[in-house]
Design a protein around this motif. Structure first.
Motif, short mmCIF file in Angstrom:
data_model
loop_
_atom_site.label_atom_id
_atom_site.label_comp_id
_atom_site.label_asym_id
_atom_site.label_seq_id
_atom_site.Cartn_x
_atom_site.Cartn_y
_atom_site.Cartn_z
N ILE A 148 55.37 28.99 23.69
CA ILE A 148 56.82 30.75 23.36
C ILE A 148 55.24 31.53 22.93
CG2 ILE A 148 58.61 30.68 22.32
CD1 ILE A 148 58.55 28.05 21.67
N GLN A 149 55.91 32.69 23.60
CA GLN A 149 55.15 33.22 23.59
C GLN A 149 55.02 34.49 22.34
OE1 GLN A 149 53.66 36.17 27.22
NE2 GLN A 149 55.38 35.07 28.21
N ASP A 150 55.60 34.29 21.60
CA ASP A 150 56.50 34.53 20.61
C ASP A 150 55.65 34.37 19.27
OD1 ASP A 150 58.28 35.74 21.41
OD2 ASP A 150 59.56 34.93 20.55
N ASP A 151 54.83 33.16 19.50
CA ASP A 151 54.37 32.08 18.48
C ASP A 151 52.68 32.64 18.69
OD1 ASP A 151 55.89 30.84 18.12
OD2 ASP A 151 55.30 29.16 18.99
N LEU A 152 52.45 33.28 19.65
CA LEU A 152 50.78 33.50 19.90
C LEU A 152 51.26 35.70 19.68
CD1 LEU A 152 50.69 33.90 24.14
CD2 LEU A 152 49.37 32.27 22.07
N LEU A 153 52.16 36.17 18.74
CA LEU A 153 52.35 37.23 18.51
C LEU A 153 51.98 36.86 16.60
CD1 LEU A 153 55.06 39.11 19.71
CD2 LEU A 153 53.45 38.94 20.62
N GLN A 154 52.15 35.50 16.78
CA GLN A 154 51.90 35.28 14.90
C GLN A 154 50.77 35.62 14.68
OE1 GLN A 154 54.64 35.13 13.52
NE2 GLN A 154 55.71 35.82 15.43
N TYR A 155 49.36 35.25 15.69
CA TYR A 155 48.45 35.78 15.58
C TYR A 155 47.73 36.32 16.34
CZ TYR A 155 49.55 30.51 14.74
OH TYR A 155 50.18 29.69 14.74
N PRO A 156 47.57 37.92 15.03
CA PRO A 156 47.27 39.38 15.79
C PRO A 156 45.12 39.06 15.91
CG PRO A 156 47.58 38.81 13.51
CD PRO A 156 47.87 37.91 14.36
N ASP A 157 45.04 38.08 16.00
CA ASP A 157 43.44 38.35 15.34
C ASP A 157 42.79 37.32 16.90
OD1 ASP A 157 42.45 40.14 14.02
OD2 ASP A 157 42.66 38.96 12.55
N LEU A 158 44.28 36.74 17.58
CA LEU A 158 44.06 35.54 18.45
C LEU A 158 43.20 36.01 19.37
CD1 LEU A 158 43.70 32.43 19.01
CD2 LEU A 158 46.12 33.14 20.14
#
Length: 398
Positions: free
Chosen positions: A230-240
């Motif tokens: 879920i791409q929203d989850d990716l936004l929870q990790y700005p340094d990912l």
């Protein structure tokens, strides 16, 4: 909803049945589920089934008339949006709350919908497990599968949907930190059933337009991705740091295309009409005389109930700058549906799951899931001491 079936189940319920199910699940998947499992399945009458599928058919018909390329430009944030062809979605999940209608009867009300895979293989396990460990679960005239699918036919169907023409080695289930996800038991069920690897997006290798993963010390080409990220989850990790972007043109088949998660979701709710679909408005297009106490505020891009406001106020709405990314949805009253042995009642949300093979023209209903709760929000991930709530499955009367 079927009093005699519920009464028979409750009178024969034994805690040992429930514990045997939980132990079997833990043994089979090497760990307990990351969410609570309900002590009971849900029994759905033929009348309710007809109402639910009447709404499903209307929703799918209206979805088919929408211009999704125009919607992609309007609703998907530019940093998430892809310019590659959408193709058809392989999955559709339609969520209903079982509610109290105007006449006091129980009716389904649409809560949400997503063109995104759900717990397809875990639910197949759970549906069979209730039958295995609970002697009071009826076998005749009730089923958790649809479209006249038997259990073996269902597994073969999902194999064709997810693998398509590819060998299992070249297909992966893709997720972000899969071992940490609450729904990970479905990943392990999928791996067991289909033989595909579960791979974290951070461990993908990219060479040009091709993607690879490592298995047994060798590099394996990825030709098809069963996408659970879920791409929203990716936004929870700005340094990912990711090895590729989800919106770039890659030499791989997505099952389904990443844009579908946002395209068929809350973003189209105000465009749908049916007696079992609550009225909703985009926040930036709401009528001026709307009584807010009758509406729930929902962000378009969220997951598992994050950001939902049950009692929005004018000051709350005024503070929202990106009003185009929210909807107001008419409140519904969940019915006290499942009678528990202690005399209390649980509420029910159910999800009808559709799937489509590459060459099939239409999505097909295949299986369902249920979530039970006793609070205002039904969310199986919430910690609670209550019983007869959590993850379940519905047996529909034929």
């Amino acid at each position: 909803m079927i009093p005699e079936v519920r009464a028979s189940f409750n009178s024969s319920f034994d805690e040992s049945h429930y514990q045997a199910l939980l132990e079997d699940m833990k043994t089979r998947f090497d760990e307990a589920a990351g969410f609570r499992i309900s002590e009971t399945p849900v029994f759905i009458s033929k009348e309710a089934k007809e109402m639910i599928f009447s709404a499903c058919d209307a929703i799918i018909e209206q979805i088919g008339k929408l211009d999704f390329y125009a919607l992609r430009e309007k609703y998907i944030p530019e940093d998430l949006r892809s310019d590659t062809p959408l193709e058809d979605p392989h999955f559709l999940a339609i969520d209903f709350g079982m509610c109290v209608g105007d006449n006091g009867k129980i009716v389904p009300q649409l809560i949400e919908l997503q063109a995104f895979p759900s717990l397809f293989l875990y639910q197949n396990y759970l549906g069979a497990a209730y039958r295995k460990f609970y002697p009071a679960v009826p076998i005749d005239r009730f089923d958790y599968l649809f479209s006249e699918l038997t259990a073996p036919a269902y597994l073969e169907k999902m194999r064709r949907v997810i693998l398509g023409p590819q060998p299992a080695e070249n297909v992966i289930l893709l997720e972000l930190f899969p071992e940490k996800q609450k729904t990970r038991i479905d990943f392990w069920a999928t791996k067991q059933a289909l033989g595909i690897e579960v791979v974290c997006v951070t461990r993908i290798l990219k060479e040009g337009r091709q993607l690879f993963y490592e298995k047994d010390g060798k590099k394996v080409r990825i030709r098809r991705i069963y996408n659970r990220v879920i791409q929203d989850d990716l936004l929870q990790y700005p340094d990912l740091e990711l090895p590729f972007r989800f919106n770039e043109d890659l030499d791989v088949n997505w099952i389904s295309h990443p844009d579908w998660f946002n395209l068929i979701s809350k973003s189209i709710m105000p465009r749908l009409q049916h007696e079992y679909i609550p009225t909703s408005y985009y926040l930036d297009e709401r009528p001026g005389n709307l009584d807010l106490q009758n509406y729930v505020l929902k962000p378009l891009f969220s997951f598992a109930g994050k950001g939902v406001e049950l009692n929005p106020t004018e000051s709350m709405l005024a503070a929202i700058l990106d009003k185009q990314n929210y909807i107001l949805q008419q409140k519904v009253e969940y019915a006290p549906l499942v009678k528990c042995p202690d005399g209390s009642y649980s509420k029910v949300e159910l999800r009808i799951l559709y799937a489509k093979e590459d060459k099939e023209e239409h999505l097909q209903p295949v299986i369902n899931l249920a979530r039970m709760g006793k609070g205002k929000l039904i969310n199986v991930s919430h910690a609670t001491d209550a019983t007869w709530i959590g993850s379940s499955v519905c047996y529909f009367e034929s």
